[in-house]
Structures are given as C-alpha cells and as structure tokens.
Design a protein around this motif. Structure first.
Motif, PDB file in Angstrom:
ATOM      1  N   VAL A 109      19.955  48.072  20.706  1.00 18.70           N
ATOM      2  CA  VAL A 109      20.006  48.014  19.239  1.00 18.70           C
ATOM      3  C   VAL A 109      20.117  46.546  18.841  1.00 18.70           C
ATOM      4  N   GLU A 146      23.090  46.659  12.352  1.00 19.05           N
ATOM      5  CA  GLU A 146      22.207  47.285  13.320  1.00 19.05           C
ATOM      6  C   GLU A 146      20.754  47.226  12.867  1.00 19.05           C
ATOM      7  N   GLU A 171      17.287  49.176  14.499  1.00 23.39           N
ATOM      8  CA  GLU A 171      16.812  50.043  15.579  1.00 23.39           C
ATOM      9  C   GLU A 171      15.525  49.466  16.178  1.00 23.39           C
ATOM     10  N   ALA A 191      23.275  51.200  23.601  1.00 21.50           N
ATOM     11  CA  ALA A 191      23.606  52.425  22.876  1.00 21.50           C
ATOM     12  C   ALA A 191      23.045  53.626  23.619  1.00 21.50           C
ATOM     13  N   ASN A 200      25.064  57.435  20.054  1.00 24.22           N
ATOM     14  CA  ASN A 200      25.720  56.199  19.600  1.00 24.22           C
ATOM     15  C   ASN A 200      27.202  56.152  19.936  1.00 24.22           C
ATOM     16  N   TYR A 239      27.525  50.429  21.793  1.00 22.45           N
ATOM     17  CA  TYR A 239      26.750  50.328  20.556  1.00 22.45           C
ATOM     18  C   TYR A 239      27.122  49.039  19.834  1.00 22.45           C
ATOM     19  N   ARG A 240      27.342  49.086  18.532  1.00 25.15           N
ATOM     20  CA  ARG A 240      27.674  47.872  17.785  1.00 25.15           C
ATOM     21  C   ARG A 240      29.178  47.630  17.738  1.00 25.15           C
TER      22      ARG A 240
END
Length: 389
Positions: free
Chosen positions: A248, A291, A293, A334, A338, A360-361
C-alpha cells in the motif's frame, strides 16, 4: 515468564524495519542472543523508498483517528502501543534534533472544513458506538473557535476541530537508528537477503553466496519482503500468509516552514485523502496521505504533491512560503483484510518460527503491542514495558 524462569535463547530475526529493530532491542535487553539479517547496506535512514517503510512514515500515533477505516481492536492496540513507546523512549538515550524527545504526547487534532465534517463525525460515531473504547480511551473533545485558537493559533479559524487527548507522535528515523545503536550485543548482518525461513533455520544470500543460519528461534518480521521470497518457501499451511501480502503506497512531503507553529499532529478529513500534518524539529512539517492502493514505487506525482500541499495549506495558511525539502514514497505491507496476523510454528526438534506481518498503515502505532503479544504467545521473555510498569 519471569526473568529468572525464562531461558536465554539464540534468536534469528529476518528484517530490520520497525518490528525487527524493536524485537532485537527488546529481546537483547532480556538477555537473549540475537542476530538480525536485512538486505539494507546499514542501519542509517534511507530516502529512496526502498528501505523500511518506517523511515518514510510521519510517525503519527493517533489510534482514534484510525477508526475512520479500522476496527476498534486496532484503536485499543494502538492505545496500548502509545504507553509502550513511552517506555521504549524512556530507556533509549538518543534524542532528536535540538534535543527533541523521541516520543511526544500532547494530543492530536482531527480537523475538517465544513463540507467534509461528515467524515469526521463518522469517526466520532464509531467511537461512541464501541463500548470497549469508552472504558479505555479518552473521549474526543469538540473545540470551539477560541479553544482551537488557544491550542494551535496558526490553524485557520472556523475549522471544525476535535482534540484527541493522549495521542502523539514519534521521530521515525531517530527512533529506528537508536533501536539499532542501543540494542545490547545484537549481531547486525547487513546486506543479507533472506530467501527462506523455517523453524530454527534461516537462509540468506550475501554477496551472491548462499548461507544457512541456525538457532533456537527464527522471527520473520520482514514486512513486504516476506512476499518477495514466498516462492522459495516450502509449501506449508502458512503459504497464503506471505503470498497474499500486498503493498500500500504512502506518499509524504517534507517542508521547511520557519515561523509556522504547529504543536500537535493533525489529521484532516479531506474530500480525496486522509491527510496528516505532523510537526518535526528544525522547523519542518511532514504532510502525507494515509493510503494509496497501489504498489507503484515511482516518485510522488505532480497531482499528489499539489493535492497534499494544497490540503495542508488550506488549514495552515502560513505554509504558503514554506520550502519543499523532500518528497518520498514507500510501500506498507497489508493482508486482504488490512489486519495484522501472527503465527507460531514448531518442528520435531523443538525449534520455532514466529511470523508477524500485515501491519498495513499502522506500523508504528501497532508494533509495540502486537510484538509484545506475539512474544508472549511464543513464551519469549522481553523488555517491552510501559513507563508505569
């Protein structure tokens, strides 16, 4: 397990990002013999988007604002992570530029222009709808215009604003370098690409030559790098764990903004992006999008740069004369849902493999609590403790 009861083990760690360095530091302080393997040439910060994603992050620690997309469990783990980062920072001797602390917790702000206030209200509604959050996290505080001006006088008057008490930020590059420098006795093997992990065994290539390393435990904490070597792994029940990882994209802009005062991190609920604006020592401000994608590692596009900076300027007018120091992209690991995942495997000889991935983030936010829980699940003694412990 108590310090006196816990065995002292030989541990191999694949990956020297946030998780890898934090694990090495915490496990070495508990007395284990730790070796870390990573393809990077050294522990220093990288700005080419090819190193650990943690170097590119703004370092915002805001579990409540993450409820825009994440579940309540993420916010709770993030809140625990704040206390654990406090404990880590208290044990580290390093400081940031101008003696700035590695971790600061003066709260954060959730902001929205009038037309975008619905997005902020959605986050707040999720807080109110989760009873488990009420007992643990402090409630967001709606700010009047005078109250916002008192907290952050340089922000545009008239914004919808909420104060999120107890949240904060850390200095990513300084913290990563300190964890590597202050991990007692850790053997850092730079320039080693990990090609295979199994319980008690780690395969690498270094200078083109394959090597095999053996120990009691292997910890696979490579993030997206685990997917790159997935084809070399034996086919096991955990194969989908690595094969379904995706990148991501995150994009950040670093500005030099003399005279612009911002004391707290800000999350702006923007029409196109969830924009964060984070102060740094040296009159710098970091702007980023939560984020994108995409697995594109190319430089920041003109459209992204303009939109991010315009969004920040719309709430912090003093940025008009700020100078652009740096633009950077990177990829965060990710999984399809998520959410993070942890697994522990054992072989017949008692060797073990722990995998933790898919942050993930939320890498900086979740790493301490997830790592603490993973090490507890594995029965590995460590030194991850909040300041009040």
């Amino acid at each position: 397990m108590t310090a006196t009861a816990s065995p002292r083990l030989h541990l191999l760690i694949a990956g020297a990002g946030v998780l890898g360095r934090l694990a090495a530091w915490a496990l070495a302080r508990a007395g284990h013999r730790v070796s870390v393997f990573d393809p990077a040439p050294g522990p220093q910060a990288r700005s080419d988007g090819r190193g650990p994603a943690g170097f590119t992050a703004a370092g915002m620690l805001s579990p409540l604002a993450e409820l825009d997309h994440a579940e309540a469990a993420i916010a709770l783990a993030g809140w625990e992570g704040l206390a654990l980062w406090d404990g880590v920072a208290a044990r580290l001797a390093a400081r940031g530029e101008d003696g700035a602390p590695l971790v600061r917790r003066h709260g954060s702000l959730l902001l929205a222009h009038g037309p975008d206030a619905g997005a902020a209200e959605r986050v707040l509604a999720r807080v109110r709808a989760a009873p488990q959050l009420h007992a643990t996290l402090p409630a967001p505080q709606a700010l009047s215009r005078p109250e916002l001006a008192a907290l952050e006088p340089d922000l545009l008057p008239g914004l919808r604003a909420w104060h999120l008490p107890g949240e904060g930020q850390l200095l990513p590059a300084d913290t990563l370098e300190a964890l590597a420098a202050e991990a007692p006795g850790v053997a850092w093997h730079w320039g080693h690409t990990v090609t295979q992990v199994t319980p008690g065994e780690l395969h690498t290539t270094h200078g083109g030559a394959p090597q095999v390393h053996r120990a009691d435990w292997v910890l696979d904490l490579r993030g997206l790098g685990a997917r790159q070597a997935a084809s070399a792994q034996p086919r096991t029940v955990d194969a989908p764990f690595t094969e379904t990882l995706r990148g991501v994209r995150g994009e950040v802009v670093t500005l030099h903004a003399p005279g612009v005062v911002l004391r707290r991190p800000v999350r702006l609920m923007h029409a196109r992006h969830r924009v964060y604006i984070v102060p740094r020592p040296g009159e710098r401000i970091v702007i980023g999008a939560s984020e994108v994608e995409s697995e594109d590692r190319s430089p920041v596009s003109l459209r992204s740069a303009v939109e991010l900076m315009a969004a920040a300027h719309s709430v912090l007018p003093g940025l008009a004369e700020a100078r652009i120091l740096h633009l950077e992209t990177n990829l965060r690991p990710a999984l399809p849902d998520n959410g993070p995942r942890c697994t522990v495997e054992h072989d017949d000889q008692g060797h073990c493999l722990l995998r933790l991935n898919g942050l993930y983030r939320h890498g900086w936010l979740l790493s301490p609590a997830l790592l603490r829980d993973a090490l507890a699940q594995a029965g590995l003694h460590h030194d991850l403790q909040p300041t009040h412990a």
